[in-house]
Design an enzyme around this catalytic site. Structure first.
Site, mmCIF file in Angstrom:
data_model
loop_
_atom_site.group_PDB
_atom_site.id
_atom_site.type_symbol
_atom_site.label_atom_id
_atom_site.label_comp_id
_atom_site.label_asym_id
_atom_site.label_seq_id
_atom_site.Cartn_x
_atom_site.Cartn_y
_atom_site.Cartn_z
ATOM 1 C CE LYS A 13 -1.241 -0.371 4.953
ATOM 2 N NZ LYS A 13 0.359 -0.426 5.372
ATOM 3 N NE ARG A 88 -0.036 -0.371 11.594
ATOM 4 C CZ ARG A 88 0.715 -0.011 10.921
ATOM 5 N NH1 ARG A 88 0.820 1.050 10.220
ATOM 6 N NH2 ARG A 88 1.895 -0.481 10.872
ATOM 7 N NE ARG A 127 9.643 -3.169 3.657
ATOM 8 C CZ ARG A 127 8.392 -2.857 4.156
ATOM 9 N NH1 ARG A 127 7.577 -2.542 3.275
ATOM 10 N NH2 ARG A 127 8.165 -2.675 5.562
ATOM 11 N NE ARG A 162 10.282 -0.609 7.888
ATOM 12 C CZ ARG A 162 8.851 -0.402 7.597
ATOM 13 N NH1 ARG A 162 8.606 0.329 6.586
ATOM 14 N NH2 ARG A 162 8.191 -0.805 8.691
ATOM 15 N NE ARG A 173 6.036 -4.214 10.875
ATOM 16 C CZ ARG A 173 6.820 -4.164 9.872
ATOM 17 N NH1 ARG A 173 7.982 -4.809 9.629
ATOM 18 N NH2 ARG A 173 6.236 -3.217 8.736
HETATM 19 P P1 AMP Z 1 4.476 1.075 9.114
HETATM 20 O O1 AMP Z 1 5.684 1.374 8.398
HETATM 21 O O2 AMP Z 1 3.397 1.478 8.643
HETATM 22 O O3 AMP Z 1 4.526 -0.654 8.756
HETATM 23 O O4 AMP Z 1 4.545 1.167 10.499
HETATM 24 C C1 AMP Z 1 5.878 0.634 11.226
HETATM 25 C C2 AMP Z 1 5.640 0.661 12.859
HETATM 26 O O5 AMP Z 1 5.314 1.953 13.426
HETATM 27 C C3 AMP Z 1 4.459 -0.156 13.139
HETATM 28 O O6 AMP Z 1 4.716 -1.512 13.175
HETATM 29 C C4 AMP Z 1 4.067 0.510 14.620
HETATM 30 O O7 AMP Z 1 4.790 0.217 15.585
HETATM 31 C C5 AMP Z 1 4.100 2.098 14.172
HETATM 32 N N1 AMP Z 1 2.993 2.500 13.696
HETATM 33 C C6 AMP Z 1 2.764 2.984 12.253
HETATM 34 N N2 AMP Z 1 1.505 3.666 12.308
HETATM 35 C C7 AMP Z 1 0.872 3.503 13.567
HETATM 36 C C8 AMP Z 1 -0.519 3.698 13.777
HETATM 37 N N3 AMP Z 1 -1.356 4.428 13.150
HETATM 38 N N4 AMP Z 1 -0.495 3.262 15.327
HETATM 39 C C9 AMP Z 1 0.199 2.898 15.915
HETATM 40 N N5 AMP Z 1 1.653 2.613 15.435
HETATM 41 C C10 AMP Z 1 1.653 2.741 14.330
#
Ligand code: AMP
Length: 302
Positions: A13, A88, A127, A162, A173
């Site tokens: 996404k 989320r 990745r 990452r 996750r």
């Molecule tokens: P992402 O890049 O969107 O996969 O986010 C990486 C990490 O950031 C996630 O595993 C969460 O720990 C934190 N994170 C990102 N967006 C949120 C959100 N909306 N609410 C809570 N934690 C978030």
């Protein structure tokens, strides 16, 4: 256009959001990117978020909502946005609805990018990201490796992995996604805003499907809203004009020296009586019957 992109980590996404930004010229707002920037900048917020991020847990709603609120208030978000990785969980979705309702800008579409779990696992653990911020190229050691090995094909910078893309954190996750984020599918379905696109196959084909959904879901709605706004604006202009005329007349009446002038002006200011509606014309049924008779006679005469 105001869109939420839903999908598990690794559904693609984020990549699709970047393409949508280019096409529709609206910003992508990724809470993951915002949080990573805070961590990289060493801010207090970043320090608080890092432990949760490294463990694959969600950062607290309070931190994320504060960040989103100030991001949505920026001028570039006035014309719309693509939310990526937010909301989320249900409380975040409810808070978002409340924020947008206050702005009079409700969400228009929740687009789910649907991908099977085993594909997600490979996509995430494989990745690799270009470490140069203004390049941002993304590779995958299983599906799309860089031809330059551990360097970026485009700019030559080193590729990075990452810290939360290791197998253990990825597993966590995905588990968090299933338990906390997946219920948003039902949440947006109940609002009639959910549409789903399969997130496997050529990137261009997925993007096209997403654009088709956006065009059919949002564009007609925007056109109708535009017409409603135009009618309301015209009505407001007419009311303001009538008010200004009435005010000017009242002023002139007050100023008028002699009584007769005042009377004439006041009479002019009175609204004209409503005209009687024009009666609809009667059906010409009888006339048609009469006109038809001579034809029949003429036939008989033959
Ligand atoms: P992402 O890049 O969107 O996969 O986010 C990486 C990490 O950031 C996630 O595993 C969460 O720990 C934190 N994170 C990102 N967006 C949120 C959100 N909306 N609410 C809570 N934690 C978030």
């Amino acid at each position: 256009m105001r869109i939420v992109l839903l999908g598990a980590p690794g559904s693609g996404k984020g990549t699709q959001a970047k393409l949508l930004v280019e096409k529709y010229k609206i910003p992508q707002i990724s809470t993951g990117d915002l949080l990573r920037a805070e961590v990289a900048g060493g801010s207090e917020l970043g320090k608080r978020a890092k432990a949760a991020m490294d463990a694959g847990r969600l950062v607290s709603d309070e931190v994320v909502l504060g960040m989103i609120q100030s991001r949505l208030a920026k001028p570039d978000a006035k014309g719309g946005f693509i939310l990526d990785g937010f909301p989320r969980n249900i409380p975040q979705a409810q808070a978002l609805d409340a924020m947008l309702a206050r702005l009079g800008q409700p969400l228009q579409l929740a687009l789910l990018v649907d991908v099977e779990k085993d594909v997600l696992m490979k996509r995430l653990t494989g990745r690799r990201n270009c470490s140069k911020a203004d390049c941002g190229a993304i590779y995958n050691i299983y599906f799309s490796p860089s031809k330059a090995g551990n360097k970026c094909e485009k700019c030559g910078a080193t590729l990075s992995h990452r810290s939360d893309d290791n197998a253990e954190t990825v597993g966590k996750r995905l588990q968090v996604y299933e338990s906390q984020t997946a219920p948003l599918v039902a949440y947006y379905k109940a609002q009639g805003k959910l549409r789903t696109v399969k997130g496997v196959g050529p990137m261009g084909a997925i993007f096209k499907t997403m654009c088709d959904i956006i065009e059919t879901q949002i564009r007609p709605l925007a056109a109708v809203m535009g017409r409603i706004d135009a009618v309301a604006a015209a009505r407001e202009r007419a009311a303001a004009k009538a008010k200004a005329v009435a005010k000017a007349t009242a002023k002139a009446v007050a100023k008028a020296k002699d009584k007769q002038t005042a009377k004439t002006l006041a009479a002019k200011a009175k609204p004209a009586p409503a005209k009687k509606p024009v009666k609809a014309a009667k059906k010409p049924a009888k006339v048609i019957k009469k006109a038809a008779k001579p034809k029949t006679k003429a036939k008989k005469a033959k």
